[in-house]
Write an enzyme that holds these catalytic residues in place. Structure first.
Site, PDB file in Angstrom:
ATOM      1  N   THR A 132      12.609 -16.274   2.357  1.00 10.46           N
ATOM      2  CA  THR A 132      13.006 -16.108   0.956  1.00 10.46           C
ATOM      3  C   THR A 132      12.841 -17.372   0.126  1.00 10.46           C
ATOM      4  O   THR A 132      12.578 -17.300  -1.073  1.00 10.46           O
ATOM      5  CB  THR A 132      14.468 -15.631   0.861  1.00 10.46           C
ATOM      6  OG1 THR A 132      15.307 -16.538   1.575  1.00 10.46           O
ATOM      7  CG2 THR A 132      14.613 -14.239   1.436  1.00 10.46           C
ATOM      8  N   CYS A 133      12.986 -18.518   0.766  1.00  6.43           N
ATOM      9  CA  CYS A 133      12.876 -19.763  -0.004  1.00  6.43           C
ATOM     10  C   CYS A 133      11.438 -20.007  -0.466  1.00  6.43           C
ATOM     11  O   CYS A 133      11.204 -20.787  -1.386  1.00  6.43           O
ATOM     12  CB  CYS A 133      13.389 -20.952   0.797  1.00  6.43           C
ATOM     13  SG  CYS A 133      12.663 -21.108   2.424  1.00  6.43           S
TER      14      CYS A 133
END
Length: 695
Positions: A662-663
């Site tokens: 997700t980052c």
């Protein structure tokens, strides 16, 4: 003797004729003078104009019926000589142009600015003349029109230079520039030199003349306003792309656009979106240089940041990011220097929080490190592995906002009708908590994150110090606003049928509290005569006084990070987008922007199946997918077309679920062999993505 008598007789007749001529001239002069005065012309200007009219020295104006006949004849014969001659004489003469399009009377140019009505421009005739000329499709006629306009502007600029400046009054000059602005040929880049001169004439006027122009623009129709705005925007775009620099013509164009924007703020005929400029908001535009110029007004007289209406929310967020980066860099450098010369100091704002104690842990650490808020943020969940490269921050903000806005926390209420949150009126001392909410929103903006909650627009108006009223209440509390509208529109006896007084009752922690809107409000009935005052005071109570303490703490926290001149660049609508992201879920744009890795390409069968499934999802399911892949279901302010998104092949067909970094906005997708299986695996993954639980 006879000769002497004849001479005396002739002299007498001549003298009588001169006397009669003088009397006739005086009558004409008086007639024109009084007519001009009745139209609001100042005495001095009326005297000058009346003298010209009485002596027949005023240049002839355009005979519209005869002109239209000559255009018709030119169209039939192909001979445009007469039309070219007329156009050349009228549009090159200030006096002739000024008197050709005045409604009801021929009035000279230099008149008072007491009222915009004295402009009396017959815009229908102006537009009709331009329309028939352009429909001729004759380049010689077009050239004659633009050459005549150019000569007129040259003469105006020369006269101003010789006089040492423009007059403080003179609607004749205003009429001339407004007539020239209607010319549709100004949109053509070949005639931008004429447009440059016209904009220079307009923007070099004294404040009184510019104020008169704004007043006139306010009375314009939508079509008139959008025409001029389009002409100026087109000029700025073309000129910036061609010259790649800011020069005097760009400055003049932007200042004219500012006058139009000021007028539109008052008449609200155009959307504020019409004032965004494509070239200025292009990714290639050097916004960093413009920000630098804005920050050094002693060195640079112009920067687009002085005219924030021209920037869209995406560009304004870039400016805010520049400001944030600059402050963060200073904090980072200071921290490094302090660590060298004083002792160990962390260059980041590191928040170590426990999931079960998220709010108290955050409050405690922020209160202990108020001077570190403008350092780059790092978040660590106690007892969990992982380095915060952005994804941990996303989840931190999501969980914190979710807890803060939980109704059981007694800070905010949720309106089912508007589906938005509002501050709870409460005697409880929650100043620290409300300040935390402001700080959290500021931290999110400062560190480039968007948040998932909805405030009504009035909150952003209040943050920017703008006034509030009944129209704001309609969004924040539609039910109450509707009842107020019914009260104001009621035709019967308000006092008898409504039974209201100047008091407000509301519930706090299960108890009913009552507040007077005026002194002794319980004994002041609401009547037909005072109902407007009641609605005004009640609205102010809801939006302002009932939440004054809570909002003051919230605003204080917000301003600790985001206060300052950059915030004033935003409109309330744009500030909302900065906090909550864009409302548009354009997955077509996301597909066009997606990059592929580890064996995938846009033509891979699995990728085709993936997008087929994605485009068939509901809006809510698309939000879940966005959350699964990026850690947030909110769309960045620049839209999904500007979201870096990567899909990588994660092995062959198998039962494995998709996963995500997700980052990095990175989706790991196995090469599923069928659309149905792809759909089932995706739905299973996105419906079980609560908590961080991702990579």
């Amino acid at each position: 003797m006879e000769v002497d008598k004849e001479r005396k007789s002739g002299a007498g007749e001549s003298s009588n004729h001169i006397t009669r001529s003088k009397e006739e001239f005086a009558r004409k002069l008086k007639k024109h003078f009084e007519a001009l005065l009745s139209r609001g012309v100042s005495p001095n200007d009326a005297a000058v104009s009346a003298l010209k009219l009485a002596s027949d020295t005023a240049e002839k104006s355009l005979d519209l019926p005869a002109f239209f006949e000559s255009v018709k004849a030119a169209k039939s014969s192909g001979n445009c000589t007469a039309v070219i001659s007329t156009v050349g004489s009228i549009f090159s003469s200030a006096e002739a142009l000024d008197s050709s399009f005045i409604q009801n009377a021929a009035i000279d140019s230099c008149v008072s600015l007491k009222t915009k009505d004295c402009l009396s421009i017959d815009f229908k005739s102006v537009q009709h003349v331009y329309r028939v000329l352009t429909l001729l499709g004759n380049s010689n006629v077009d050239d004659a029109l633009m050459l005549a306009s150019d000569r007129l502007l040259d003469s105006l600029l020369q006269a101003a230079e010789e006089a040492g400046g423009w007059p403080e009054t003179g609607t004749g000059l205003l009429r001339q520039v407004l007539i020239l602005l209607e010319n549709p040929l100004l949109m053509d880049p070949r005639h931008h030199e004429v447009l440059c001169k016209l904009m220079r004439v307009i923007t070099s006027q004294p404040p009184s003349m510019q104020a008169a122009l704004v007043s006139t623009f306010i009375s314009y129709t939508y079509d008139q306003l959008i025409h001029i705005v389009s002409v100026v925007q087109h000029f700025i775009t073309i000129h910036l792309y061609e010259s790649q620099q800011i020069d005097e013509s760009i400055e003049s164009a932007t200042r004219l656009l500012s006058l139009l924007h000021d007028a539109n703020n008052k008449c609200q005929k155009l959307s504020y979106l019409e004032f965004y400029n494509d070239a200025v908001n292009n990714e290639e535009f050097n916004i960093k240089e413009d920000y630098r110029r804005w920050k050094q007004p002693e060195r640079y007289r112009f920067a687009f940041c002085q005219y924030p209406f021209i920037y869209d929310p995406s560009s304004k967020s870039r400016i805010l990011q520049l400001e944030s980066t600059m402050k963060m860099s200073h904090e980072f450098e200071d921290a490094v220097l302090r660590s060298i010369f004083i002792g160990a100091t962390c260059p980041y704002l590191v928040l170590k929080v426990r999931r079960d104690y998220l709010i108290p842990d955050t409050l405690m650490q922020i209160s202990r490190r108020p001077d570190d808020l403008k350092k780059p943020l790092k978040v660590h969940f106690v007892g969990e592995e992982g380095v915060d490269e952005g994804g941990v921050q996303k989840e931190f903000f999501q969980l914190l906002i979710r807890q803060i806005f939980d109704p059981s926390f007694c800070m905010f209420s949720y309106d089912e009708d508007s589906r938005q949150f509002w501050f709870k009126a409460s005697p409880l001392d929650l100043d620290t908590e409300f300040e935390l909410v402001g700080i959290v929103i500021g931290l999110a903006i400062y560190n480039g994150h968007i948040l998932e909650f909805r405030f009504p627009m009035v909150i952003y108006r209040k943050l920017m110090g703008l006034p509030t009223g009944l129209s704001d209440l309609a969004e924040a509390n539609p039910t109450v606003a509707r009842s107020f509208k019914q009260l104001l529109e009621y035709n019967g006896n308000v006092e008898e049928n409504f039974g209201l007084n100047f008091q407000v009752s509301y519930e706090v922690l299960g108890e009913v509290c009552t507040v007077d809107l005026v002194d002794d409000g319980a004994n002041v009935p609401v009547t037909n005569a005072n109902r407007e005052e009641y609605v005004k005071l009640h609205t102010h109570f809801i939006l302002e006084s009932s939440i004054e303490r809570q909002f003051a703490a919230f605003k204080q926290g917000f301003n600790r990070l985001c206060g300052g001149p950059v915030l004033q660049l935003f409109r309330p609508e744009e500030l909302e987008q900065l906090v909550c992201g864009s409302p548009v879920l354009d997955f077509e744009a996301l597909e066009r922007n997606t990059q592929y890795d580890d064996g995938y390409s846009k033509d891979s069968e699995a990728i085709r199946l993936f997008w087929r499934v994605v485009h068939s999802l509901s809006e809510e399911e698309k939000k879940k997918l966005l959350f699964f892949a990026t850690g947030s279901d909110r769309v960045p302010i620049k839209g999904l077309s500007n979201l870096p998104f990567v899909i990588s092949r994660n092995g062959p067909h198998s039962d494995r679920l998709p996963t995500a970094h997700t980052c990095f906005n990175h989706l790991l997708l196995p090469e599923y062999s069928s659309e149905d299986f792809m759909r089932e695996r995706i739905m299973t993954a996105i419906n079980n993505a609560e908590g961080f639980g991702l990579m």
